[in-house]
Scaffold this motif. Structure first.
Motif, PDB file in Angstrom:
ATOM      1  N   TYR A   1       5.268 -10.557  13.188  1.00  7.26           N
ATOM      2  CA  TYR A   1       5.680 -10.328  14.519  1.00  7.26           C
ATOM      3  C   TYR A   1       6.277 -11.514  15.081  1.00  7.26           C
ATOM      4  O   TYR A   1       7.043 -11.602  15.934  1.00  7.26           O
ATOM      5  N   GLY A   2       6.122 -12.655  14.238  1.00 11.42           N
ATOM      6  CA  GLY A   2       6.961 -14.019  14.788  1.00 11.42           C
ATOM      7  C   GLY A   2       8.264 -14.250  14.156  1.00 11.42           C
ATOM      8  O   GLY A   2       8.626 -15.164  14.635  1.00 11.42           O
ATOM      9  N   GLY A   3       8.606 -12.933  13.269  1.00  6.22           N
ATOM     10  CA  GLY A   3       9.915 -13.341  12.847  1.00  6.22           C
ATOM     11  C   GLY A   3      10.168 -13.624  11.593  1.00  6.22           C
ATOM     12  O   GLY A   3      11.329 -13.727  10.910  1.00  6.22           O
ATOM     13  N   VAL A   4       9.189 -13.895  10.728  1.00  2.00           N
ATOM     14  CA  VAL A   4       8.974 -14.291   9.285  1.00  2.00           C
ATOM     15  C   VAL A   4       9.517 -13.129   8.424  1.00  2.00           C
ATOM     16  O   VAL A   4       8.905 -12.227   8.689  1.00  2.00           O
ATOM     17  N   SER A   5      10.254 -13.166   7.519  1.00  6.13           N
ATOM     18  CA  SER A   5      10.596 -11.932   6.579  1.00  6.13           C
ATOM     19  C   SER A   5       9.396 -11.392   6.075  1.00  6.13           C
ATOM     20  O   SER A   5       8.448 -11.968   5.562  1.00  6.13           O
ATOM     21  N   LEU A   6       9.486 -10.127   5.888  1.00  5.98           N
ATOM     22  CA  LEU A   6       8.271  -9.103   5.120  1.00  5.98           C
ATOM     23  C   LEU A   6       7.974 -10.062   3.743  1.00  5.98           C
ATOM     24  O   LEU A   6       6.770  -9.974   3.540  1.00  5.98           O
ATOM     25  N   PHE A   7       8.881 -10.136   3.205  1.00  4.15           N
ATOM     26  CA  PHE A   7       8.630 -10.466   1.631  1.00  4.15           C
ATOM     27  C   PHE A   7       8.148 -11.980   1.520  1.00  4.15           C
ATOM     28  O   PHE A   7       7.317 -12.226   0.759  1.00  4.15           O
ATOM     29  N   VAL A   8       8.588 -12.883   2.544  1.00  6.55           N
ATOM     30  CA  VAL A   8       8.217 -14.303   2.876  1.00  6.55           C
ATOM     31  C   VAL A   8       6.479 -14.248   2.913  1.00  6.55           C
ATOM     32  O   VAL A   8       5.653 -14.845   2.581  1.00  6.55           O
ATOM     33  N   VAL A   9       6.359 -13.335   4.083  1.00  6.54           N
ATOM     34  CA  VAL A   9       4.876 -12.781   4.361  1.00  6.54           C
ATOM     35  C   VAL A   9       4.164 -12.604   3.158  1.00  6.54           C
ATOM     36  O   VAL A   9       2.771 -13.295   2.968  1.00  6.54           O
ATOM     37  N   VAL A  10       4.480 -11.601   2.568  1.00  4.45           N
ATOM     38  CA  VAL A  10       3.420 -11.163   1.349  1.00  4.45           C
ATOM     39  C   VAL A  10       3.314 -12.271   0.433  1.00  4.45           C
ATOM     40  O   VAL A  10       2.037 -12.343  -0.192  1.00  4.45           O
ATOM     41  N   PHE A  11       4.160 -12.977   0.065  1.00  3.77           N
ATOM     42  CA  PHE A  11       4.133 -14.240  -0.932  1.00  3.77           C
ATOM     43  C   PHE A  11       3.400 -15.315  -0.232  1.00  3.77           C
ATOM     44  O   PHE A  11       2.529 -16.112  -1.216  1.00  3.77           O
ATOM     45  N   ALA A  12       3.232 -15.326   0.960  1.00  2.00           N
ATOM     46  CA  ALA A  12       2.305 -16.542   1.662  1.00  2.00           C
ATOM     47  C   ALA A  12       0.975 -16.135   1.866  1.00  2.00           C
ATOM     48  O   ALA A  12       0.384 -16.907   1.547  1.00  2.00           O
ATOM     49  N   VAL A  13       0.868 -14.709   2.307  1.00  2.00           N
ATOM     50  CA  VAL A  13      -0.429 -14.485   2.451  1.00  2.00           C
ATOM     51  C   VAL A  13      -1.337 -13.894   1.132  1.00  2.00           C
ATOM     52  O   VAL A  13      -2.574 -14.348   1.107  1.00  2.00           O
ATOM     53  N   TYR A  14      -0.542 -13.527   0.089  1.00  2.00           N
ATOM     54  CA  TYR A  14      -1.421 -13.009  -0.895  1.00  2.00           C
ATOM     55  C   TYR A  14      -2.239 -14.081  -1.564  1.00  2.00           C
ATOM     56  O   TYR A  14      -3.453 -13.806  -1.936  1.00  2.00           O
ATOM     57  N   PRO A  15      -1.834 -15.381  -1.868  1.00  2.00           N
ATOM     58  CA  PRO A  15      -2.903 -16.511  -2.382  1.00  2.00           C
ATOM     59  C   PRO A  15      -4.251 -16.512  -1.639  1.00  2.00           C
ATOM     60  O   PRO A  15      -5.541 -16.562  -2.062  1.00  2.00           O
ATOM     61  N   LEU A  16      -3.932 -16.504  -0.254  1.00  2.09           N
ATOM     62  CA  LEU A  16      -5.046 -16.476   0.648  1.00  2.09           C
ATOM     63  C   LEU A  16      -6.010 -15.318   0.729  1.00  2.09           C
ATOM     64  O   LEU A  16      -7.228 -15.109   0.682  1.00  2.09           O
ATOM     65  N   GLY A  17      -5.424 -14.272   0.501  1.00  2.00           N
ATOM     66  CA  GLY A  17      -6.063 -12.854   0.489  1.00  2.00           C
ATOM     67  C   GLY A  17      -6.834 -12.918  -0.930  1.00  2.00           C
ATOM     68  O   GLY A  17      -8.208 -12.388  -0.813  1.00  2.00           O
ATOM     69  N   VAL A  18      -6.324 -13.401  -1.884  1.00  4.70           N
ATOM     70  CA  VAL A  18      -7.150 -13.473  -3.236  1.00  4.70           C
ATOM     71  C   VAL A  18      -8.471 -14.193  -3.099  1.00  4.70           C
ATOM     72  O   VAL A  18      -9.383 -13.792  -3.464  1.00  4.70           O
ATOM     73  N   ALA A  19      -8.410 -15.432  -2.365  1.00  2.00           N
ATOM     74  CA  ALA A  19      -9.457 -16.156  -2.121  1.00  2.00           C
ATOM     75  C   ALA A  19     -10.617 -15.382  -1.341  1.00  2.00           C
ATOM     76  O   ALA A  19     -11.638 -15.573  -1.673  1.00  2.00           O
ATOM     77  N   LEU A  20      -9.992 -14.899  -0.250  1.00  3.15           N
ATOM     78  CA  LEU A  20     -11.062 -14.313   0.611  1.00  3.15           C
ATOM     79  C   LEU A  20     -11.538 -13.069   0.001  1.00  3.15           C
ATOM     80  O   LEU A  20     -12.800 -12.710   0.139  1.00  3.15           O
ATOM     81  N   PHE A  21     -10.826 -12.116  -0.733  1.00  2.00           N
ATOM     82  CA  PHE A  21     -11.472 -10.954  -1.350  1.00  2.00           C
ATOM     83  C   PHE A  21     -12.424 -11.363  -2.212  1.00  2.00           C
ATOM     84  O   PHE A  21     -13.362 -10.473  -2.799  1.00  2.00           O
ATOM     85  N   GLN A  22     -12.005 -12.335  -3.254  1.00  2.00           N
ATOM     86  CA  GLN A  22     -12.958 -12.703  -4.257  1.00  2.00           C
ATOM     87  C   GLN A  22     -14.252 -13.095  -3.659  1.00  2.00           C
ATOM     88  O   GLN A  22     -15.133 -12.940  -4.120  1.00  2.00           O
ATOM     89  N   GLU A  23     -14.277 -13.967  -2.611  1.00  2.00           N
ATOM     90  CA  GLU A  23     -15.457 -14.601  -2.039  1.00  2.00           C
ATOM     91  C   GLU A  23     -16.344 -13.398  -1.344  1.00  2.00           C
ATOM     92  O   GLU A  23     -17.510 -13.577  -1.428  1.00  2.00           O
ATOM     93  N   ALA A  24     -15.791 -12.623  -0.827  1.00  2.00           N
ATOM     94  CA  ALA A  24     -16.271 -11.258  -0.054  1.00  2.00           C
ATOM     95  C   ALA A  24     -16.665 -10.297  -1.141  1.00  2.00           C
ATOM     96  O   ALA A  24     -17.241  -9.379  -0.887  1.00  2.00           O
ATOM     97  N   ASP A  25     -16.187 -10.502  -2.362  1.00  2.00           N
ATOM     98  CA  ASP A  25     -16.336  -9.495  -3.429  1.00  2.00           C
ATOM     99  C   ASP A  25     -15.785  -7.992  -2.912  1.00  2.00           C
ATOM    100  O   ASP A  25     -16.392  -7.105  -3.316  1.00  2.00           O
ATOM    101  N   ILE A  26     -14.720  -7.993  -2.340  1.00  2.00           N
ATOM    102  CA  ILE A  26     -14.088  -6.983  -1.876  1.00  2.00           C
ATOM    103  C   ILE A  26     -13.093  -6.238  -2.853  1.00  2.00           C
ATOM    104  O   ILE A  26     -12.404  -7.152  -3.421  1.00  2.00           O
ATOM    105  N   PRO A  27     -13.035  -5.093  -3.364  1.00  3.20           N
ATOM    106  CA  PRO A  27     -12.221  -4.630  -4.297  1.00  3.20           C
ATOM    107  C   PRO A  27     -10.842  -4.811  -4.056  1.00  3.20           C
ATOM    108  O   PRO A  27     -10.416  -4.576  -2.861  1.00  3.20           O
TER     109      PRO A  27
END
Length: 418
Positions: free
Chosen positions: A80-106
């Motif tokens: 919503y701030g104007g960052v490209s969709l694909f940039v967002v995917v690459f930026a958020v994915y590593p943090l998503g991995v850390a969060l999902f692993q810690e919470a043990d979410i599939p």
């Protein structure tokens, strides 16, 4: 050329050099500044660590028990701030991995969580989004990016709330059955957060985009002397507010993140290069639509759709959804629909703002069928197969947006609210 040859409605060579090239070049001429500015801004936000800083701040505040919501909100804010969709995917994915692993979410739920934030309401529904898709109808319908603010906000909330609930319920059911993160070779990436910009500093360029957009649209674009100044040049261009806002954001970003950016010129060059593929891919699809529009079959389909004995906004939804589904692209589908049907829809007496918003939400539905390039890229980045992850992506990016669109059309038809 193949379409022209098969239909026999026009010479193949003429189809290539005539309607195809005319529409393709026109699209590039109209939207290249937005693609260029968006790509450069996204590159700066990504390489400077600003995008990761914002994402980390949100996830840290919400905690691991809200890992899904954290991923959705972080992705939404950046998009919503104007960052490209694909940039967002690459930026958020590593943090998503850390969060999902810690919470043990599939992990199979992660692509859907990212898609919900990046591919849906922030791109199509919420008024004021600087994503180029939200600028496309402005010159055809004489609207602005804040078109249908109430309906757009309602649709956005429906998509967000229903999407998060779907993911939360699904992940809890999966965990209750003993399904955890899964056997993936994902090492948690360690970030040096001390080298990243402060999250409050990182968000300033995004805030500036919204402020500049609002100023240009509500002050300059309503100033009679400013309007008169550009009359001899064809009048005001609906793409200017977003283009100007992105220029300001880029300059501010280079100043704010100068410690993190080692080579500004190189970064600008790479950002500019990264704008070429998206705009040419989209322009070619729209150009193909120019050829389709010239065929007798398309004229027949258009007449059938326009002749349907249903309220006009449903015709907007059906036609745009079909175009987006066939092309596998929301922008391509919207471009084709605008080129061919904007005038007929306006001639029906429909509110231009509602057409604007309904078209975009409709385009953001069937565009993300399994063959969609963005979906394929997202699944590849996350290391998830279509079999594992597409069902949830489909519900969140196809089914729920369509339901939200039907709701706001009914709401508008009953109450007249815009």
């Amino acid at each position: 050329m193949g379409l022209a040859y098969v239909t026999g409605d026009l010479p193949a060579l003429y189809a290539l050099t005539g309607p195809f090239m005319k529409v393709t070049s026109s699209y590039i001429g109209s939207y290249f500044p937005i693609f260029l500015g968006g790509a450069i801004f996204g590159k700066i936000m990504g390489d400077s660590g600003a995008a990761k800083s914002i994402s980390h701040f949100i996830s840290e505040k919400l905690g691991k028990e809200r890992a899904i919501l954290a991923v959705v909100l972080a992705t939404s804010l950046l998009t919503y701030g104007g960052v490209s969709l694909f940039v967002v995917v690459f930026a958020v994915y590593p943090l998503g991995v850390a969060l999902f692993q810690e919470a043990d979410i599939p992990k199979r739920f992660m692509p859907a969580a990212i898609a919900l934030g990046a591919f849906t309401f922030t791109m199509t529904a919420l008024p004021g989004s600087p994503q180029y898709l939200n600028s496309m109808p402005t010159n055809y319908l004489h609207t602005n990016i804040y078109a249908a603010p109430i309906l757009g906000t309602i649709s956005g909330l429906i998509i967000l709330v229903c999407g998060v609930l779907w993911l939360e319920i699904g992940s809890k059911k999966a965990k209750a059955k003993g399904e955890g993160y899964g056997n993936y070779n994902d090492a948690v990436q360690n970030f040096d957060y001390d080298l990243m910009p402060n999250p409050f500093i990182s968000i300033l360029p995004i805030v500036v985009i919204f402020i500049i957009n609002w100023i240009v649209i509500n002050i300059f674009f309503k100033n009679e002397s400013f309007i008169a100044k550009f009359q001899q040049y064809g009048g005001l261009d609906g793409n200017w507010p977003v283009t100007i806002a992105l220029m300001f954001a880029i300059v501010l970003s280079l100043v704010l993140f100068k410690k993190q950016i080692k080579s500004p010129l190189s970064l600008l060059e790479k950002g500019a290069e990264s704008s070429l593929s998206p705009i040419f891919n989209t322009a070619v699809i729209v150009g193909f639509g120019g050829v389709v529009k010239a065929t007798l079959a398309f004229e027949l389909i258009k007449e059938r759709v326009l002749a349907l004995n249903i309220p006009g906004l449903y015709k907007v939804a059906i036609s745009t959804s079909l175009m987006a589904g066939v092309t596998g692209s929301s922008s391509g589908g919207t471009g084709i629909a605008l080129e061919a049907l904007a005038k007929p829809f306006l001639d029906m007496g429909l509110n231009p703002e509602v057409i604007h918003r309904a078209m975009l939400i409709a385009a953001g539905g069937l565009d993300s069928l399994p063959h969609c390039g963005a979906v394929i890229t997202l699944l590849a980045v996350c290391g998830i197969t279509h079999k594992e992850g597409y069902k949830d992506i489909g519900v969140l990016t196809v089914l729920i947006p369509i339901v939200s669109l039907l709701f706001i059309i009914i709401l508008h038809n009953i109450t007249g609210v815009v």
